[in-house]
Design a protein around this motif. Structure first.
Motif, PDB file in Angstrom:
ATOM      1  N   GLN A 192      10.366   1.040 -19.173  1.00 31.94           N
ATOM      2  CA  GLN A 192      11.241   0.430 -18.179  1.00 31.94           C
ATOM      3  C   GLN A 192      12.509  -0.097 -18.830  1.00 31.94           C
ATOM      4  OE1 GLN A 192       9.590  -2.898 -16.015  1.00 31.94           O
ATOM      5  NE2 GLN A 192      11.597  -3.538 -15.281  1.00 31.94           N
TER       6      GLN A 192
ATOM      7  N   ALA B  24      14.773   2.756 -19.491  1.00 30.97           N
ATOM      8  CA  ALA B  24      15.305   3.263 -18.219  1.00 30.97           C
ATOM      9  C   ALA B  24      16.397   2.334 -17.680  1.00 30.97           C
ATOM     10  CB  ALA B  24      14.180   3.407 -17.206  1.00 30.97           C
ATOM     11  N   ASP B  25      16.190   1.026 -17.759  1.00 32.48           N
ATOM     12  CA  ASP B  25      17.219   0.081 -17.324  1.00 32.48           C
ATOM     13  C   ASP B  25      18.505   0.277 -18.115  1.00 32.48           C
ATOM     14  OD1 ASP B  25      15.849  -1.254 -15.296  1.00 32.48           O
ATOM     15  OD2 ASP B  25      14.843  -2.585 -16.710  1.00 32.48           O
TER      16      ASP B  25
ATOM     17  N   VAL C  56      20.292   3.381 -16.881  1.00 32.85           N
ATOM     18  CA  VAL C  56      20.965   3.140 -15.603  1.00 32.85           C
ATOM     19  C   VAL C  56      22.262   2.378 -15.824  1.00 32.85           C
ATOM     20  CG1 VAL C  56      20.816   1.876 -13.423  1.00 32.85           C
ATOM     21  CG2 VAL C  56      18.891   3.253 -14.201  1.00 32.85           C
TER      22      VAL C  56
ATOM     23  N   LYS D 202      25.156   8.917 -12.112  1.00 34.72           N
ATOM     24  CA  LYS D 202      24.421   8.171 -11.086  1.00 34.72           C
ATOM     25  C   LYS D 202      24.532   8.851  -9.727  1.00 34.72           C
ATOM     26  CE  LYS D 202      24.684   4.714  -7.750  1.00 34.72           C
ATOM     27  NZ  LYS D 202      25.494   4.655  -6.508  1.00 34.72           N
TER      28      LYS D 202
ATOM     29  N   LYS E 240      14.562   7.012  -9.452  1.00 34.43           N
ATOM     30  CA  LYS E 240      13.958   6.190 -10.512  1.00 34.43           C
ATOM     31  C   LYS E 240      12.691   6.815 -11.075  1.00 34.43           C
ATOM     32  CE  LYS E 240      16.059   2.089  -8.569  1.00 34.43           C
ATOM     33  NZ  LYS E 240      16.723   2.914  -7.511  1.00 34.43           N
TER      34      LYS E 240
ATOM     35  N   THR F 148      19.438  -0.774  -8.687  1.00 39.12           N
ATOM     36  CA  THR F 148      19.411  -0.473 -10.122  1.00 39.12           C
ATOM     37  C   THR F 148      18.115  -0.889 -10.787  1.00 39.12           C
ATOM     38  OG1 THR F 148      20.437  -2.602 -10.702  1.00 39.12           O
ATOM     39  CG2 THR F 148      21.924  -0.738 -10.271  1.00 39.12           C
TER      40      THR F 148
ATOM     41  N   ILE G  29      14.611  -0.495 -12.056  1.00 36.10           N
ATOM     42  CA  ILE G  29      13.632   0.554 -12.310  1.00 36.10           C
ATOM     43  C   ILE G  29      12.262   0.132 -11.781  1.00 36.10           C
ATOM     44  CG2 ILE G  29      12.452   1.854 -14.113  1.00 36.10           C
ATOM     45  CD1 ILE G  29      15.331   2.686 -13.631  1.00 36.10           C
TER      46      ILE G  29
END
Length: 518
Positions: free
Chosen positions: A54, A57-58, A61, A69, A81, A244, A246
């Protein structure tokens, strides 16, 4: 005859069916990375913190260019996501395979690779306000060690098997790798269950009951019985979700508060119990994502319960010159919009309820902003924690430096929901929805082929802030037909034909579909 005690060296001409052959180390590396990921999920679930996946992934993003995006949302929609998380896992497994191959003879490269990932992932995860400072590093250390131990064990066992010439070493190596992979899946699954249960327990969302009181409003007549047509009020479970986060933030209701700061005369904070004691209103408002393409699904109408934002700002005492309202969520996402929007009479709510229930976790529990007429990326802050008053030039919210417009009024739009792509000859309804929040829809027109524009029947608007359903009965003959729709809002503005993509401030153009009648 003299007998040698040394093991026989396998011939170089032997087929490489052994687990320690060409692809065995790659498999060992991949499952070792999988174990690291699984242990990360397990520990994160146990302590209620974001996992390393996570965290990465954050970071992706936050770092991705606006075009990436926009492509992700247009390609995967609300599944963007999960697609990102799956992509990160797949890349990690592939890199693990490469590390396994490189580390066949010495473990040094594996230590360097696993260590680098642990440092980068822990750094990314620690930047999340919900993660704390020590949790990500603890998770990273344990996960990296678990992966390295697994890889060393698999490689050593494979080499030992090769040295003693086990005839079924390929099968044994595969079974060992499979056992590690199964352990990784089990750890990840348990971690997800723990995380979900901890998050739900901490949020106390299921224990909150919202009571609209006398503000409840009836639903007017709709076309909801028409097959394929989106309901006028979208159920919570079907309402689109674009943000935004995740993983949905875990908000401790007992510790939550909303602060009002910046250019105000009376800075203050309000907790959830105090918020629920304030007079509330219930309103229908349509929300839309700026990334929604022409005819896209990233729009929905719901019944929102909340406190008028103007009432909360009046208590704070907004100072002259404070012409931007900045809202922050618990995960540091920010929006910004003109302060005048919150006090110009439109529906601007600090919402706590959605369609008669407490806000779902995915839609912002315990509280979020709902502002009619603005795209979500500049207004609809979920999991809100702070409202700051500042100047228009004093702050750029999350998406502005990433190339999106600072001002983002929702554009007048219409969409065809039905009929489907293939129908039988005869009469069928052409139907859909149209929206222009804070303005209202005055007319919807439909054109089939080149037969000219025909005005559709509209449902009675729930409010000027909510979309309307529309329908037109049409007798279709055999063949291929083109259907187009356009809407006119209450100001007299009619949608233009030219197709304009979502970036940087919303899509424009007529929604057009083709139908085959046979």
């Amino acid at each position: 005859m003299e007998t040698s005690l040394e093991p026989e060296t396998p011939s170089l001409s032997q087929p490489k069916t052994q687990a320690t052959g060409r692809f065995g180390p790659a498999l060992f590396g991949a499952v070792s990375v999988a174990l690291s990921f699984g242990i990360s999920e397990l520990l994160a679930g146990a302590i209620g913190a974001p996992s390393l996946i996570q965290g990465v992934a954050d970071w992706v993003v936050d770092s991705a260019p606006p075009g990436v995006k926009d492509w992700a949302i247009s390609t995967f929609g609300t599944n963007d996501k999960p697609a990102l998380l799956i992509g990160i896992v797949m890349v990690g497994l592939l890199l693990g395979g490469v590390v396994g191959l490189i580390s066949r003879r010495r473990i040094g490269p594996a230590i360097a690779a696993f260590g680098a990932f642990g440092i980068l992932a822990a750094t990314a995860t620690a930047s999340n306000p919900a993660s704390g400072t020590t949790g990500p590093w603890l998770i990273a250390i344990v996960s990296v060690i678990a992966g390295l131990v697994a890889l060393r064990w698999l490689l050593n066992r494979g080499q030992s098997s090769s040295a003693i010439g086990e005839p079924d070493q390929g099968r044994r190596g595969f079974l060992r790798a499979t056992s590690i992979g199964g352990l990784a899946l089990l750890a990840a699954g348990v971690g997800r269950v723990l995380f979900s249960s901890n998050r739900a327990a901490a949020s106390q969302q299921s224990e909150v009951t919202v009571n609209p009181g006398t503000s409840d409003i009836p639903i007017a007549a709709t076309f909801d019985g028409l097959e394929g047509l989106t309901p006028v009020v979208v159920p919570n479970a079907d309402f689109y979700r674009i943000d935004t986060a995740i993983v949905v933030p875990r908000v401790d209701l007992d510790g939550w508060s909303l602060s009002f700061s910046g250019m105000v005369d009376n800075p203050y904070s309000i907790n959830f119990d105090e918020l629920m004691e304030l007079p509330m209103v219930e309103r229908y408002v349509t929300l839309s994502c700026v990334s929604n393409p022409i005819g896209g699904p990233l729009v929905g109408n719901a019944r929102w319960l909340g406190v008028p934002l103007k009432d909360l700002l009046d208590r704070a005492g907004v100072q002259a010159g404070a012409d931007q309202l900045v809202a922050r969520s618990v995960d540091d996402f920010t929006v910004g919009f003109p302060t005048a929007v919150a006090i110009d009479g439109r529906e601007a709510l600090l919402a706590v309820g959605m369609n008669g229930e407490a806000l779902p976790l995915e839609h912002g529990f315990p509280a979020r902003l709902v502002v009619s007429g603005l795209y979500g990326y500049v207004s609809a802050t979920k999991w809100i924690s702070e409202i700051e008053l500042t100047t228009w030039d004093g702050f750029d919210a999350y998406w502005v430096p990433r190339g999106w417009s600072k001002e983002a009024p929702i554009k007048t739009q219409s969409r065809i929901d039905t009929p489907g792509r293939r129908i039988e000859p005869g009469e069928h309804y052409i139907a859909g929805v149209a929206w222009a929040p804070n303005v209202g829809i005055a007319r919807v027109e439909v054109e089939v082929d080149t037969g000219g524009w025909q005005e559709a029947q509209l449902t009675e608007p729930l409010s000027e802030d909510a979309w309307v359903q529309w329908r037109l009965l049409y007798n279709f003959g055999s063949g291929s037909h083109r259907i187009r729709v356009r809407a006119t809002d209450a100001t007299g503005f009619t949608q233009g034909e030219n197709q304009i993509p979502p970036a940087p401030n919303g899509a424009e153009g007529w929604h057009t579909i083709s139908v085959t009648v046979s």
